[in-house]
Write a protein that holds these residues in place. Sequence first.
Motif, PDB file in Angstrom:
ATOM      1  N   ARG A 112     -31.227 -21.034  17.644  1.00 52.99           N
ATOM      2  CA  ARG A 112     -32.592 -21.317  17.193  1.00 52.99           C
ATOM      3  C   ARG A 112     -32.586 -22.279  16.000  1.00 52.99           C
ATOM      4  O   ARG A 112     -33.457 -23.142  15.878  1.00 52.99           O
ATOM      5  N   LEU A 148     -32.003 -25.849  17.410  1.00 48.79           N
ATOM      6  CA  LEU A 148     -33.201 -26.350  18.078  1.00 48.79           C
ATOM      7  C   LEU A 148     -34.289 -26.707  17.063  1.00 48.79           C
ATOM      8  O   LEU A 148     -34.959 -27.738  17.186  1.00 48.79           O
ATOM      9  N   GLN A 208     -34.037 -30.205  15.120  1.00 48.31           N
ATOM     10  CA  GLN A 208     -34.124 -31.498  15.812  1.00 48.31           C
ATOM     11  C   GLN A 208     -35.287 -32.323  15.267  1.00 48.31           C
ATOM     12  O   GLN A 208     -36.373 -31.815  15.003  1.00 48.31           O
ATOM     13  N   VAL A 240     -32.622 -18.431  24.350  1.00 49.03           N
ATOM     14  CA  VAL A 240     -33.903 -19.137  24.283  1.00 49.03           C
ATOM     15  C   VAL A 240     -34.259 -19.602  25.694  1.00 49.03           C
ATOM     16  O   VAL A 240     -33.431 -19.568  26.602  1.00 49.03           O
ATOM     17  N   ARG A 241     -35.479 -20.057  25.866  1.00 51.24           N
ATOM     18  CA  ARG A 241     -35.914 -20.496  27.191  1.00 51.24           C
ATOM     19  C   ARG A 241     -35.144 -21.733  27.632  1.00 51.24           C
ATOM     20  O   ARG A 241     -34.949 -22.674  26.872  1.00 51.24           O
ATOM     21  N   ARG A 242     -34.738 -21.738  28.896  1.00 47.09           N
ATOM     22  CA  ARG A 242     -33.984 -22.870  29.447  1.00 47.09           C
ATOM     23  C   ARG A 242     -34.803 -24.151  29.376  1.00 47.09           C
ATOM     24  O   ARG A 242     -34.264 -25.229  29.097  1.00 47.09           O
ATOM     25  N   THR A 243     -36.104 -24.049  29.611  1.00 45.11           N
ATOM     26  CA  THR A 243     -36.943 -25.249  29.556  1.00 45.11           C
ATOM     27  C   THR A 243     -36.943 -25.871  28.168  1.00 45.11           C
ATOM     28  O   THR A 243     -36.994 -27.101  28.026  1.00 45.11           O
ATOM     29  N   GLU A 244     -36.885 -25.047  27.124  1.00 44.66           N
ATOM     30  CA  GLU A 244     -36.853 -25.563  25.757  1.00 44.66           C
ATOM     31  C   GLU A 244     -35.548 -26.311  25.498  1.00 44.66           C
ATOM     32  O   GLU A 244     -35.543 -27.385  24.882  1.00 44.66           O
ATOM     33  N   VAL A 245     -34.442 -25.737  25.974  1.00 44.73           N
ATOM     34  CA  VAL A 245     -33.143 -26.394  25.787  1.00 44.73           C
ATOM     35  C   VAL A 245     -33.097 -27.700  26.574  1.00 44.73           C
ATOM     36  O   VAL A 245     -32.637 -28.733  26.070  1.00 44.73           O
ATOM     37  N   ALA A 288     -35.554 -29.674  27.417  1.00 47.08           N
ATOM     38  CA  ALA A 288     -36.403 -30.683  26.783  1.00 47.08           C
ATOM     39  C   ALA A 288     -35.724 -31.268  25.556  1.00 47.08           C
ATOM     40  O   ALA A 288     -35.789 -32.480  25.299  1.00 47.08           O
ATOM     41  N   SER A 289     -35.052 -30.421  24.786  1.00 46.27           N
ATOM     42  CA  SER A 289     -34.339 -30.892  23.602  1.00 46.27           C
ATOM     43  C   SER A 289     -33.201 -31.831  23.994  1.00 46.27           C
ATOM     44  O   SER A 289     -33.013 -32.904  23.391  1.00 46.27           O
TER      45      SER A 289
END
Length: 533
Positions: free
Chosen positions: A58, A61, A64, A103-108, A110-111
Amino acid sequence: MSTRPGPAADRGGVAADAEKLVAGLLRDPWGRVAPSVYESARLITLAPWLTGHAERLRFVLAAQRADGGWGPPGGYALVPTLSAVESLLTVLRADEAGSPPAVRRTEVLASVERALVTLGGWLGDEGPNVPDTPAVDLIVPALVEAINVRLDRLPADSLTPQARTPLGLPRGMGGDRLVGVRRLIASGARVPAKLAHSFEVVGAAAGAPPGVGPGRLGTVGASPAATAAWIAVAGAARGARSHLRELALRQGGPVPCPIPITVFERAWVSSGLARVGIPLRARRELVESLTAALGPTGASTGPGLPTDADTTSVTLYALGHLGAPVAPESLWGYDTGGHFATWPGEDGASVTTNAHVLDAFGQHLATRPAAESRYAAVVHRLSGWLRDQQRADGAWHDRWHASPYYATACAVLALHEYGRGPALAQAVDRAVDWVLGSQRPDGSWGRWSGTAEETAYALHVLLGLGRSTRGRLAEAVRGGRAYLRRTAGRQPQTALWHGKELYAPAAIVESVTLAALHLAASRAELESSAAPF
């Protein structure tokens, strides 16, 4: 930080704050360094078993930037950004293998998408220059290699084609040195001690080479990443695991680097405060710890790191001010005949290391005239070498700090106090003119923006020479002092010191600002007939 009004009260407040600062150093021998994106990301990859894994993820992320990168401006962002991306790709791979997501896969995803597009621009021919930070020519090729491998294994529809484009190396950088280091380690040969600090670059197949391993505190190379990498290849490593666990718990998950910085922190703080005349009550404890740090080849920044001329010089200089001088004989091992290397075999040369070596030799010679025949020649040589490193604009730059104000302050103070030879006064005058001409409208100084640390260095240049503060110089000092009184201790410290990524040694930065405020208050008292500060 004291905010009491008036110059006399300022001096009293500064002295009280300095006493608290030194007491804190002695209570916490590891030192104070802010969490590192680079090191925390390396632990995400290398030590997912370590407590605080979700918190580190976290933290990475959240750190960033809007443009997709991590870290400071320009080329300084490359190392933390590569480290963050590689760790997030590792998390995606673990998610595919069925590991519970932190954490959510979609968040990773996107990063990673934003970061890879940004990296593609940085690593082209038009990208920013890569600064000369420790082991950068090993770290960058190792991370680029790892990212490309992980991208190749990622499902094709996970990222856009632009983000999936394999990364290249920055212009002017190759991978030959990384290959050579890995071969050396795989051969079982003993490797240079300084390599321990970046052991994470060598790869898991290399094995644990002779001479690299945890010391008394369990750290490898004063680096959490290097320690985790050593655990991965060495197997049983209870002391190293305990060290990492304690560090992660202390920091709440994210980890700093370098750590511990015991001698570095105590030497820089005590020498800087003593140089401007701030009394240090904890002399006995400081003397004992600094004296114990010195060996035949000098002192190291902290456990897990090799001895170096920089830490050795500042330790010797601090002991001289603390009334426990030690002859600087251990420094001769770093003499190249022209300048002094930070460590034997150093690539390049450091202005600040040589300024500190001049401090150590000069201070010893000033208090022991009988040593003239032993040390006078090296004082002359170092004075000339430092003078010749000055830039055309009057500033100095250095490989251990991002700001020219640090290098300039180190060089000016050493040359003013101990320098010998021709044209030194002119060099100092040019530096003063550069400082005066680069002040910002709010009274601060700084490379990218005004900072308390860099403003303090500028004030050391303007006030550390014993000159009368009149006219333009007085106005500059008033502005700088006002800026420090508004901001020092009230704003996050800016990472400016060269490690594997930029970092801020909090206690050292605080001591620099305290010393500058002390100088400004003392000068205000001496020149009370001048315009009020």
